[in-house]
Design a protein around this motif. Structure first.
Motif, PDB file in Angstrom:
ATOM      1  N   TYR A   1       1.145  -1.699  -0.262  1.00  0.00           N
ATOM      2  CA  TYR A   1      -0.192   0.272  -0.219  1.00  0.00           C
ATOM      3  C   TYR A   1       0.774   0.901   0.187  1.00  0.00           C
ATOM      4  O   TYR A   1       0.652   1.919   1.113  1.00  0.00           O
ATOM      5  CB  TYR A   1      -0.804  -0.232   1.376  1.00  0.00           C
ATOM      6  N   PRO A   2       1.353   1.363  -1.359  1.00  0.00           N
ATOM      7  CA  PRO A   2       2.695   2.615  -0.810  1.00  0.00           C
ATOM      8  C   PRO A   2       1.885   3.644  -1.148  1.00  0.00           C
ATOM      9  O   PRO A   2       2.284   5.055  -0.485  1.00  0.00           O
ATOM     10  CB  PRO A   2       3.260   1.698  -2.452  1.00  0.00           C
ATOM     11  N   GLU A   3       1.070   3.893  -1.593  1.00  0.00           N
ATOM     12  CA  GLU A   3       0.229   5.438  -1.382  1.00  0.00           C
ATOM     13  C   GLU A   3      -0.307   6.111  -0.255  1.00  0.00           C
ATOM     14  O   GLU A   3      -0.925   6.692   0.190  1.00  0.00           O
ATOM     15  CB  GLU A   3      -0.882   5.331  -2.526  1.00  0.00           C
ATOM     16  N   ARG A   4      -0.209   4.963   0.901  1.00  0.00           N
ATOM     17  CA  ARG A   4      -0.877   5.000   2.051  1.00  0.00           C
ATOM     18  C   ARG A   4       0.209   4.701   3.400  1.00  0.00           C
ATOM     19  O   ARG A   4       0.205   4.569   4.684  1.00  0.00           O
ATOM     20  CB  ARG A   4      -1.939   4.329   3.109  1.00  0.00           C
ATOM     21  N   PHE A   5       1.274   4.942   2.724  1.00  0.00           N
ATOM     22  CA  PHE A   5       3.304   4.563   4.053  1.00  0.00           C
ATOM     23  C   PHE A   5       3.839   5.567   3.095  1.00  0.00           C
ATOM     24  O   PHE A   5       3.428   6.090   2.232  1.00  0.00           O
ATOM     25  CB  PHE A   5       3.332   3.608   3.148  1.00  0.00           C
ATOM     26  N   PHE A   6       4.150   6.423   4.617  1.00  0.00           N
ATOM     27  CA  PHE A   6       4.810   8.133   4.525  1.00  0.00           C
ATOM     28  C   PHE A   6       6.024   8.000   5.470  1.00  0.00           C
ATOM     29  O   PHE A   6       5.974   7.962   6.386  1.00  0.00           O
ATOM     30  CB  PHE A   6       4.049   8.697   5.162  1.00  0.00           C
ATOM     31  N   ASP A   7       7.356   7.502   4.681  1.00  0.00           N
ATOM     32  CA  ASP A   7       8.705   7.706   5.238  1.00  0.00           C
ATOM     33  C   ASP A   7       9.001   8.672   5.017  1.00  0.00           C
ATOM     34  O   ASP A   7       9.509   9.880   4.450  1.00  0.00           O
ATOM     35  CB  ASP A   7       9.537   6.801   4.179  1.00  0.00           C
ATOM     36  N   MET A   8       9.301   8.881   7.149  1.00  0.00           N
ATOM     37  CA  MET A   8       9.727  10.312   7.492  1.00  0.00           C
ATOM     38  C   MET A   8      11.474  10.769   7.340  1.00  0.00           C
ATOM     39  O   MET A   8      11.266  11.825   7.503  1.00  0.00           O
ATOM     40  CB  MET A   8       8.377  10.742   8.074  1.00  0.00           C
ATOM     41  N   GLY A   9      11.496   9.814   6.981  1.00  0.00           N
ATOM     42  CA  GLY A   9      13.474  10.277   7.640  1.00  0.00           C
ATOM     43  C   GLY A   9      13.162  10.111   8.894  1.00  0.00           C
ATOM     44  O   GLY A   9      12.350   9.681   9.770  1.00  0.00           O
ATOM     45  N   ILE A  10      14.698  10.746   9.523  1.00  0.00           N
ATOM     46  CA  ILE A  10      15.145  10.826  10.488  1.00  0.00           C
ATOM     47  C   ILE A  10      14.412  11.733  11.028  1.00  0.00           C
ATOM     48  O   ILE A  10      14.735  12.928  11.493  1.00  0.00           O
ATOM     49  CB  ILE A  10      16.472  10.218  10.566  1.00  0.00           C
ATOM     50  N   ALA A  11      13.216  12.166  10.900  1.00  0.00           N
ATOM     51  CA  ALA A  11      12.426  13.574  12.078  1.00  0.00           C
ATOM     52  C   ALA A  11      11.100  12.364  12.921  1.00  0.00           C
ATOM     53  O   ALA A  11      10.217  13.180  12.060  1.00  0.00           O
ATOM     54  CB  ALA A  11      12.101  14.201  10.425  1.00  0.00           C
ATOM     55  N   GLU A  12      11.680  12.147  13.679  1.00  0.00           N
ATOM     56  CA  GLU A  12       9.969  11.678  14.395  1.00  0.00           C
ATOM     57  C   GLU A  12       9.338  12.356  14.937  1.00  0.00           C
ATOM     58  O   GLU A  12       8.094  12.319  15.073  1.00  0.00           O
ATOM     59  CB  GLU A  12      11.102  11.022  15.448  1.00  0.00           C
ATOM     60  N   CYS A  13      10.012  13.164  15.411  1.00  0.00           N
ATOM     61  CA  CYS A  13       8.528  14.916  15.838  1.00  0.00           C
ATOM     62  C   CYS A  13       7.500  15.134  14.778  1.00  0.00           C
ATOM     63  O   CYS A  13       6.944  15.306  14.605  1.00  0.00           O
ATOM     64  CB  CYS A  13       9.633  16.584  16.134  1.00  0.00           C
ATOM     65  N   ASN A  14       8.779  15.051  13.323  1.00  0.00           N
ATOM     66  CA  ASN A  14       7.819  15.633  11.998  1.00  0.00           C
ATOM     67  C   ASN A  14       6.734  15.024  12.244  1.00  0.00           C
ATOM     68  O   ASN A  14       6.020  15.184  11.731  1.00  0.00           O
ATOM     69  CB  ASN A  14       8.334  15.919  11.594  1.00  0.00           C
ATOM     70  N   MET A  15       7.861  14.279  12.390  1.00  0.00           N
ATOM     71  CA  MET A  15       6.535  12.813  12.096  1.00  0.00           C
ATOM     72  C   MET A  15       5.218  12.392  12.218  1.00  0.00           C
ATOM     73  O   MET A  15       3.727  12.186  11.870  1.00  0.00           O
ATOM     74  CB  MET A  15       7.336  11.118  11.732  1.00  0.00           C
ATOM     75  N   VAL A  16       5.006  12.250  14.190  1.00  0.00           N
ATOM     76  CA  VAL A  16       4.126  12.703  14.562  1.00  0.00           C
ATOM     77  C   VAL A  16       3.132  14.164  14.877  1.00  0.00           C
ATOM     78  O   VAL A  16       1.987  13.765  14.660  1.00  0.00           O
ATOM     79  CB  VAL A  16       5.019  12.893  15.920  1.00  0.00           C
ATOM     80  N   GLY A  17       4.122  14.674  14.088  1.00  0.00           N
ATOM     81  CA  GLY A  17       2.830  16.002  13.779  1.00  0.00           C
ATOM     82  C   GLY A  17       1.824  16.149  12.884  1.00  0.00           C
ATOM     83  O   GLY A  17       0.659  16.242  12.037  1.00  0.00           O
ATOM     84  N   VAL A  18       2.890  15.355  11.093  1.00  0.00           N
ATOM     85  CA  VAL A  18       1.755  15.001  10.154  1.00  0.00           C
ATOM     86  C   VAL A  18       1.102  14.351  10.651  1.00  0.00           C
ATOM     87  O   VAL A  18       0.096  14.448  10.027  1.00  0.00           O
ATOM     88  CB  VAL A  18       3.041  14.694   9.383  1.00  0.00           C
TER      89      VAL A  18
END
Length: 315
Positions: free
Chosen positions: A45-62
């Protein structure tokens, strides 16, 4: 012998299995899909997967932003980063507005082994449990992990779930009467002399300790407390009243986690001896996982020893 599967592997499989049933499920990762086992979801399900890189804080915000749009985000990284590095965002961006984001911390506890103290997260239970409105879970085996993952999709609100790196025996699917319910302990073994309350991979240690005790004529009740918060207070109260003493065991610091939760409740309603097995407020160290666990007393032999001590104290 029961099949051994890591809960992180079972979780990854569950995400793929549940994706079609829950089209609102979206998955985030912080450059660790191969370790957190979200790689299967990423592939299918690549369209529903988001690799945010090494940016855990930003990942939680998004993820918090997507939750406001009606989606069901699961954010994934190592427990050390999910509960530690991104703690402020989890508190303020997810829990304060009570958004429907699930924070999943893989590689929790000492069983990370060779990665050493910096990655052996033993504080995540305490950190997540202290946030108002946050559910905290640590399932035991692959069967329970699959059930817990789907239960989180039904649950509306923030939750933290810890995954393990090591493979553990799958037994809950063979126990008569077993059922998974968030916030409710699963009684895996009856007993009247002492109760052992465990979560995560320490459940298998608790069951082994109960067998050791049985050889000496001691009947130990074993509770799988997969949900630390909210704690199943009724199960704990019955354990205190009916067995008269309790041993808790967790792959975490004894301060602020499962043992602390049990002690806090028991001291108020039914004071009985409670002995906490876990990491005794110290950092981990690098080594083969079984050796590290044994060095810190996270083994069946130590749990059995503590159970005998608890029984002696109630007399």
């Amino acid at each position: 012998m029961a099949e051994k599967i890591a809960t992180r592997a079972a979780y990854g499989d569950a995400l793929v299995e549940l994706a079609e049933k829950y089209p609102e499920l979206v998955v985030f990762d912080a450059d660790l899909a191969g370790a957190t086992m979200t790689k299967g979801f990423m592939k299918n399900y690549p369209e529903r997967f988001f690799d945010m890189g090494i940016a855990e804080c930003n990942m939680v915000g998004v993820a918090a932003g997507m939750a406001t749009c009606g989606l069901k985000p699961f954010v994934n990284t190592f427990a050390m980063f999910a509960a530690g590095r991104a703690w402020e965002q989890v508190r303020n961006s997810v829990c304060y507005p009570h958004l429907n984001v699930k924070v999943v911390g893989s590689h929790g506890g000492l069983s990370v082994g060779e990665d050493g103290a910096t990655h052996q997260c033993i504080e995540d239970f305490a950190l997540m449990r202290a946030i108002p409105g946050m559910m905290v879970l640590c399932p035991y085996d692959s069967h329970e992990m699959r059930l817990a993952t789907e239960a989180l999709l039904y649950y509306e609100g923030p939750a933290y779930m810890r995954l393990g790196r090591l493979a553990v025996e799958t037994v809950t699917d063979t126990i008569e009467g077993y059922r998974f319910e968030s916030g409710k302990a699963a009684k895996l073994r009856e007993g009247s002399d002492v109760t052992i309350i465990a979560n995560g991979m320490m459940v298998q240690m608790a069951l082994a300790a109960a067998e050791m005790l049985a050889a000496d004529g001691i009947h130990a009740r074993v509770l799988d407390m997969h949900t630390i918060k909210p704690l199943d207070q009724q199960a704990v109260l019955e354990a205190a009243q009916e067995t008269g003493c309790i041993v808790t065991t967790e792959e975490a610091n004894v301060l602020g986690g499962l043992g602390a939760a049990v002690c806090e409740y028991v001291s108020e309603v039914c004071p009985v001896p409670v002995i906490r097995n876990g990491v005794q407020d110290q950092f981990g160290r690098s080594g083969k996982a079984p050796q590290v666990l044994k060095a810190y007393g996270l083994c069946a032999e130590k749990i059995a020893e503590m159970a005998r001590t608890a029984i002696a104290l109630k007399r």
